[in-house]
Design a protein around this motif. Structure first.
Motif, PDB file in Angstrom:
ATOM      1  N   LEU A  41      23.781   2.582  -0.053  1.00  0.00           N
ATOM      2  CA  LEU A  41      22.919   1.910   0.913  1.00  0.00           C
ATOM      3  C   LEU A  41      21.578   2.627   0.972  1.00  0.00           C
ATOM      4  CD1 LEU A  41      22.543  -0.147   3.373  1.00  0.00           C
ATOM      5  CD2 LEU A  41      23.038   1.859   4.804  1.00  0.00           C
ATOM      6  N   TRP A  42      20.507   1.878   0.798  1.00  0.00           N
ATOM      7  CA  TRP A  42      19.159   2.371   1.049  1.00  0.00           C
ATOM      8  C   TRP A  42      18.686   1.857   2.407  1.00  0.00           C
ATOM      9  CZ3 TRP A  42      15.973   5.814  -1.124  1.00  0.00           C
ATOM     10  CH2 TRP A  42      16.143   6.171  -2.467  1.00  0.00           C
ATOM     11  N   VAL A  43      18.028   2.717   3.170  1.00  0.00           N
ATOM     12  CA  VAL A  43      17.299   2.310   4.374  1.00  0.00           C
ATOM     13  C   VAL A  43      15.861   2.788   4.179  1.00  0.00           C
ATOM     14  CG1 VAL A  43      17.117   2.426   6.871  1.00  0.00           C
ATOM     15  CG2 VAL A  43      19.373   2.518   5.782  1.00  0.00           C
ATOM     16  N   ILE A  44      14.934   1.836   4.080  1.00  0.00           N
ATOM     17  CA  ILE A  44      13.569   2.150   3.659  1.00  0.00           C
ATOM     18  C   ILE A  44      12.570   1.669   4.709  1.00  0.00           C
ATOM     19  CG2 ILE A  44      11.839   1.840   1.849  1.00  0.00           C
ATOM     20  CD1 ILE A  44      14.139   1.084  -0.058  1.00  0.00           C
ATOM     21  N   PRO A  45      11.798   2.558   5.316  1.00  0.00           N
ATOM     22  CA  PRO A  45      10.693   2.123   6.183  1.00  0.00           C
ATOM     23  C   PRO A  45       9.665   1.363   5.353  1.00  0.00           C
ATOM     24  CG  PRO A  45      11.175   4.478   6.471  1.00  0.00           C
ATOM     25  CD  PRO A  45      11.902   4.025   5.240  1.00  0.00           C
ATOM     26  N   ALA A  46       9.170   0.249   5.878  1.00  0.00           N
ATOM     27  CA  ALA A  46       8.320  -0.620   5.065  1.00  0.00           C
ATOM     28  C   ALA A  46       7.285  -1.325   5.923  1.00  0.00           C
ATOM     29  CB  ALA A  46       9.174  -1.651   4.328  1.00  0.00           C
ATOM     30  N   LEU A  47       6.299  -1.909   5.231  1.00  0.00           N
ATOM     31  CA  LEU A  47       5.338  -2.820   5.830  1.00  0.00           C
ATOM     32  C   LEU A  47       5.623  -4.202   5.287  1.00  0.00           C
ATOM     33  CD1 LEU A  47       2.632  -3.223   7.486  1.00  0.00           C
ATOM     34  CD2 LEU A  47       1.477  -3.056   5.258  1.00  0.00           C
ATOM     35  N   THR A  48       5.797  -5.178   6.180  1.00  0.00           N
ATOM     36  CA  THR A  48       6.049  -6.542   5.740  1.00  0.00           C
ATOM     37  C   THR A  48       5.006  -7.482   6.322  1.00  0.00           C
ATOM     38  OG1 THR A  48       7.774  -8.238   5.511  1.00  0.00           O
ATOM     39  CG2 THR A  48       7.678  -7.077   7.613  1.00  0.00           C
ATOM     40  N   THR A  49       5.208  -8.771   6.163  1.00  0.00           N
ATOM     41  CA  THR A  49       4.218  -9.749   6.604  1.00  0.00           C
ATOM     42  C   THR A  49       4.001  -9.727   8.107  1.00  0.00           C
ATOM     43  OG1 THR A  49       5.972 -11.417   6.674  1.00  0.00           O
ATOM     44  CG2 THR A  49       4.653 -11.295   4.661  1.00  0.00           C
ATOM     45  N   SER A  50       4.990  -9.270   8.855  1.00  0.00           N
ATOM     46  CA  SER A  50       4.887  -9.219  10.316  1.00  0.00           C
ATOM     47  C   SER A  50       4.735  -7.793  10.833  1.00  0.00           C
ATOM     48  CB  SER A  50       6.116  -9.882  10.947  1.00  0.00           C
ATOM     49  OG  SER A  50       7.313  -9.358  10.397  1.00  0.00           O
ATOM     50  N   GLY A  51       4.353  -6.863   9.971  1.00  0.00           N
ATOM     51  CA  GLY A  51       4.098  -5.497  10.415  1.00  0.00           C
ATOM     52  C   GLY A  51       5.188  -4.518   9.991  1.00  0.00           C
ATOM     53  N   PHE A 107      -4.772  -0.977  -0.689  1.00  0.00           N
ATOM     54  CA  PHE A 107      -5.260  -1.724   0.469  1.00  0.00           C
ATOM     55  C   PHE A 107      -4.471  -1.429   1.752  1.00  0.00           C
ATOM     56  CE2 PHE A 107      -6.445  -5.435  -2.623  1.00  0.00           C
ATOM     57  CZ  PHE A 107      -7.445  -4.653  -3.178  1.00  0.00           C
ATOM     58  N   TRP A 108      -3.212  -1.046   1.609  1.00  0.00           N
ATOM     59  CA  TRP A 108      -2.337  -0.931   2.780  1.00  0.00           C
ATOM     60  C   TRP A 108      -1.945   0.517   3.081  1.00  0.00           C
ATOM     61  CZ3 TRP A 108      -1.802  -4.210  -1.373  1.00  0.00           C
ATOM     62  CH2 TRP A 108      -2.172  -5.537  -1.135  1.00  0.00           C
ATOM     63  N   GLU A 109      -2.663   1.463   2.493  1.00  0.00           N
ATOM     64  CA  GLU A 109      -2.288   2.869   2.630  1.00  0.00           C
ATOM     65  C   GLU A 109      -2.305   3.328   4.087  1.00  0.00           C
ATOM     66  OE1 GLU A 109      -3.142   7.104   0.370  1.00  0.00           O
ATOM     67  OE2 GLU A 109      -4.435   5.382  -0.023  1.00  0.00           O
ATOM     68  N   GLY A 110      -3.234   2.813   4.874  1.00  0.00           N
ATOM     69  CA  GLY A 110      -3.311   3.213   6.274  1.00  0.00           C
ATOM     70  C   GLY A 110      -2.401   2.423   7.195  1.00  0.00           C
ATOM     71  N   LEU A 111      -1.710   1.428   6.654  1.00  0.00           N
ATOM     72  CA  LEU A 111      -0.864   0.562   7.476  1.00  0.00           C
ATOM     73  C   LEU A 111       0.626   0.786   7.239  1.00  0.00           C
ATOM     74  CD1 LEU A 111      -2.853  -2.781   6.977  1.00  0.00           C
ATOM     75  CD2 LEU A 111      -2.955  -1.239   8.951  1.00  0.00           C
ATOM     76  N   ALA A 112       1.000   1.090   6.006  1.00  0.00           N
ATOM     77  CA  ALA A 112       2.417   1.265   5.687  1.00  0.00           C
ATOM     78  C   ALA A 112       2.930   2.588   6.244  1.00  0.00           C
ATOM     79  CB  ALA A 112       2.611   1.231   4.174  1.00  0.00           C
ATOM     80  N   PRO A 113       4.201   2.641   6.629  1.00  0.00           N
ATOM     81  CA  PRO A 113       4.771   3.908   7.107  1.00  0.00           C
ATOM     82  C   PRO A 113       4.649   4.996   6.047  1.00  0.00           C
ATOM     83  CG  PRO A 113       6.264   2.075   7.562  1.00  0.00           C
ATOM     84  CD  PRO A 113       5.181   1.530   6.685  1.00  0.00           C
ATOM     85  N   GLN A 144       5.526   5.228   0.086  1.00  0.00           N
ATOM     86  CA  GLN A 144       5.374   4.081   0.972  1.00  0.00           C
ATOM     87  C   GLN A 144       6.006   2.853   0.341  1.00  0.00           C
ATOM     88  OE1 GLN A 144       1.079   3.506   1.409  1.00  0.00           O
ATOM     89  NE2 GLN A 144       1.126   1.890  -0.112  1.00  0.00           N
ATOM     90  N   SER A 145       6.346   1.899   1.199  1.00  0.00           N
ATOM     91  CA  SER A 145       6.900   0.627   0.745  1.00  0.00           C
ATOM     92  C   SER A 145       6.113  -0.504   1.380  1.00  0.00           C
ATOM     93  CB  SER A 145       8.380   0.516   1.143  1.00  0.00           C
ATOM     94  OG  SER A 145       8.887  -0.761   0.811  1.00  0.00           O
ATOM     95  N   VAL A 146       5.528  -1.348   0.538  1.00  0.00           N
ATOM     96  CA  VAL A 146       4.810  -2.533   0.991  1.00  0.00           C
ATOM     97  C   VAL A 146       5.520  -3.755   0.412  1.00  0.00           C
ATOM     98  CG1 VAL A 146       2.618  -3.786   1.000  1.00  0.00           C
ATOM     99  CG2 VAL A 146       2.628  -1.271   1.110  1.00  0.00           C
ATOM    100  N   ASP A 147       6.003  -4.614   1.273  1.00  0.00           N
ATOM    101  CA  ASP A 147       6.633  -5.874   0.873  1.00  0.00           C
ATOM    102  C   ASP A 147       5.788  -6.514  -0.232  1.00  0.00           C
ATOM    103  OD1 ASP A 147       7.602  -8.502   0.724  1.00  0.00           O
ATOM    104  OD2 ASP A 147       7.845  -8.689   2.895  1.00  0.00           O
ATOM    105  N   GLN A 148       6.413  -6.875  -1.340  1.00  0.00           N
ATOM    106  CA  GLN A 148       5.645  -7.433  -2.447  1.00  0.00           C
ATOM    107  C   GLN A 148       5.029  -8.783  -2.114  1.00  0.00           C
ATOM    108  OE1 GLN A 148       7.737  -7.192  -6.205  1.00  0.00           O
ATOM    109  NE2 GLN A 148       7.185  -5.038  -6.376  1.00  0.00           N
ATOM    110  N   ARG A 149       5.528  -9.452  -1.094  1.00  0.00           N
ATOM    111  CA  ARG A 149       4.855 -10.670  -0.643  1.00  0.00           C
ATOM    112  C   ARG A 149       3.456 -10.338  -0.126  1.00  0.00           C
ATOM    113  NH1 ARG A 149       9.136 -13.099   3.518  1.00  0.00           N
ATOM    114  NH2 ARG A 149       9.024 -10.902   4.186  1.00  0.00           N
ATOM    115  N   VAL A 150       3.337  -9.208   0.553  1.00  0.00           N
ATOM    116  CA  VAL A 150       2.039  -8.761   1.058  1.00  0.00           C
ATOM    117  C   VAL A 150       1.170  -8.265  -0.093  1.00  0.00           C
ATOM    118  CG1 VAL A 150       0.876  -7.067   2.532  1.00  0.00           C
ATOM    119  CG2 VAL A 150       2.998  -8.140   3.311  1.00  0.00           C
ATOM    120  N   LYS A 151       1.727  -7.375  -0.911  1.00  0.00           N
ATOM    121  CA  LYS A 151       0.931  -6.724  -1.958  1.00  0.00           C
ATOM    122  C   LYS A 151       0.502  -7.702  -3.045  1.00  0.00           C
ATOM    123  CE  LYS A 151       1.871  -2.519  -3.623  1.00  0.00           C
ATOM    124  NZ  LYS A 151       2.505  -1.437  -4.445  1.00  0.00           N
TER     125      LYS A 151
END
Length: 420
Positions: A206-216, A64-70, A104-111
């Protein structure tokens, strides 16, 4: 129509539920929170899904979020160190491997909230209740199969630890993560947007991961600290701002190349931070209820890897895909203990590679592993291969664990590069 109860609304449980629902099974999901409670609650994890796991979601129409997540097109690795006569922390190793397909990383709250809503909208039954062993004992006779895909709570006690597959008996890292807005760009990516993995010997990662969360669009700052070390400091009732302040102090001290782009960050929301620790473990997949009924463990209920190598959500997706195939192939035959063990071993044939690699990386690095990671800085095919091993950890068996094989592989890759 066969009736199946799935306990747990995470990656493995919901992916399996939606897959079975699409095939006409009568599926009930028992979740400890509603979709809205998940969506507005605290972050549950870090996650970065690689090509294979994303393909499994895409095949089920769950992307569902393939076009939105980094689009994460590369994976960067840095190693901290010191140099004679040079003050401060240095970065003697730094490279970025190109991924064969975007992650891609989608916040599990969203997914998970989105998937739970989709399951209900498609006619699935959702029971919001924290399941106990006695609940399952009562419910099991009413279903053809009960799958436990919840990694916490009383019901996990149904699945005994497998000592032959579980070398650790205590947590190997303390975990602390925070989702942020405002992280600056990383300079010098040869591979577009990349996730970054910094290794600090004796301290953690340390991980730094681009992600999609509830606020974008957001980024995840995720420390994995050696227990008892300087990163093992996220105790007490930390709010997101206190959590972020400590995270930044540690960045400035141990990974200044990441701190430089984090000076203007803010937590994404009031539930943006999480800390904890758990023991990596593989458990017996067959749980026996007090009345004698059987339940099948899935996902984190049976295979728990430390998130050091980013395998948790990927393994869960692979587990759901493997179990879906096993259930469909079973037809109308009973889901007995023998079938359950066979289904798990089919999944374990893949999962064992992720577990072996993660457990190896939790231990102090062997000299040949340090040399291999260092060599990747000068030989791009080596960097690319290591990066793509996050998607397919079975590839590490060919060269990663044996010093002679690692040295031979690097020599061949370097020679091929010179001849190209």
């Amino acid at each position: 129509m066969r009736r199946i109860l799935i306990v747990g609304a995470g990656q493995a449980g919901l992916q399996l539920a939606l897959g079975l629902q699409a095939k006409g099974y009568d599926v009930t999901v028992m979740a400890n929170r509603s979709a809205e409670e998940i969506r507005t609650g605290r972050v549950m994890s870090t996650q970065m899904m690689f090509r294979t796991a994303l393909r499994y979601e895409r095949e089920l129409g769950l992307n569902f979020w393939e076009g939105l997540a980094p689009r994460v097109e590369g994976l960067g690795v840095s190693v901290a160190g010191t140099a004679p006569g040079v003050p401060g922390v240095q970065r003697p190793v730094d490279w970025t491997g190109r991924l064969d397909g975007p992650a891609q990383s989608v916040d599990q709250r969203v997914k998970m909230a989105g998937w739970l809503d989709a399951f209900a909208e498609r006619g699935g039954r959702v029971v919001v209740h924290s399941a106990t062993v006695s609940d399952l004992d009562f419910l099991a006779p009413r279903y053809d199969l009960v799958v436990v895909a919840a990694g916490k709570g009383e019901i996990v006690s149904l699945f005994g630890r497998d000592p032959a597959r579980s070398p650790y008996t205590a947590p190997q890292r303390c975990l602390a993560l925070v989702y942020v807005h405002g992280l600056g760009p990383h300079e010098g990516h040869p591979a577009g947007e990349a996730a970054r993995w910094s290794l600090v010997p004796g301290v953690g990662e340390l991980w730094v991961i681009p992600a999609l969360t509830t606020s974008g669009r957001a980024d995840i700052l995720f420390w994995e600290g050696v227990p008892g070390g300087p990163v093992d400091a996220f105790t007490g009732a930390f709010g997101p701002r206190e959590h972020l302040a400590l995270t930044l102090e540690l960045l400035e001290r141990f990974v200044p190349w990441e701190y430089g782009r984090a000076t203007a960050v803010e937590p994404t929301d009031a539930g943006a931070a999480l800390a904890g620790r758990y023991t990596p473990v593989v458990r017996d997949p067959v749980g026996r209820l007090p009345s004698g009924g059987l339940v099948l463990g899935a996902g984190d209920a049976v295979v728990v890897n430390d998130p050091l190598t980013g395998q948790g959500a990927n393994c869960a997706a692979k587990c759901a895909t493997s179990y879906l195939a096993s259930i469909l192939e079973r037809g109308e035959e009973p889901f007995d203990a023998e079938w359950m063990r066979t289904a798990f071993e089919r999944y374990w044939a893949s999962a064992r590679h992720a577990t072996r690699w993660t457990n190896a990386m939790l231990a102090p690095q062997q000299p040949h592993v340090r040399a291999l990671i260092g060599a990747a800085a000068g030989v791009q095919p080596v960097a690319d291969r290591i990066a793509n091993g996050f998607d397919d950890p079975s590839d590490f068996d060919d060269y990663f664990f044996d010093a002679a094989r690692a040295e031979s592989y690097v020599a061949r890759a370097a020679a091929a590069g010179r001849e190209a």
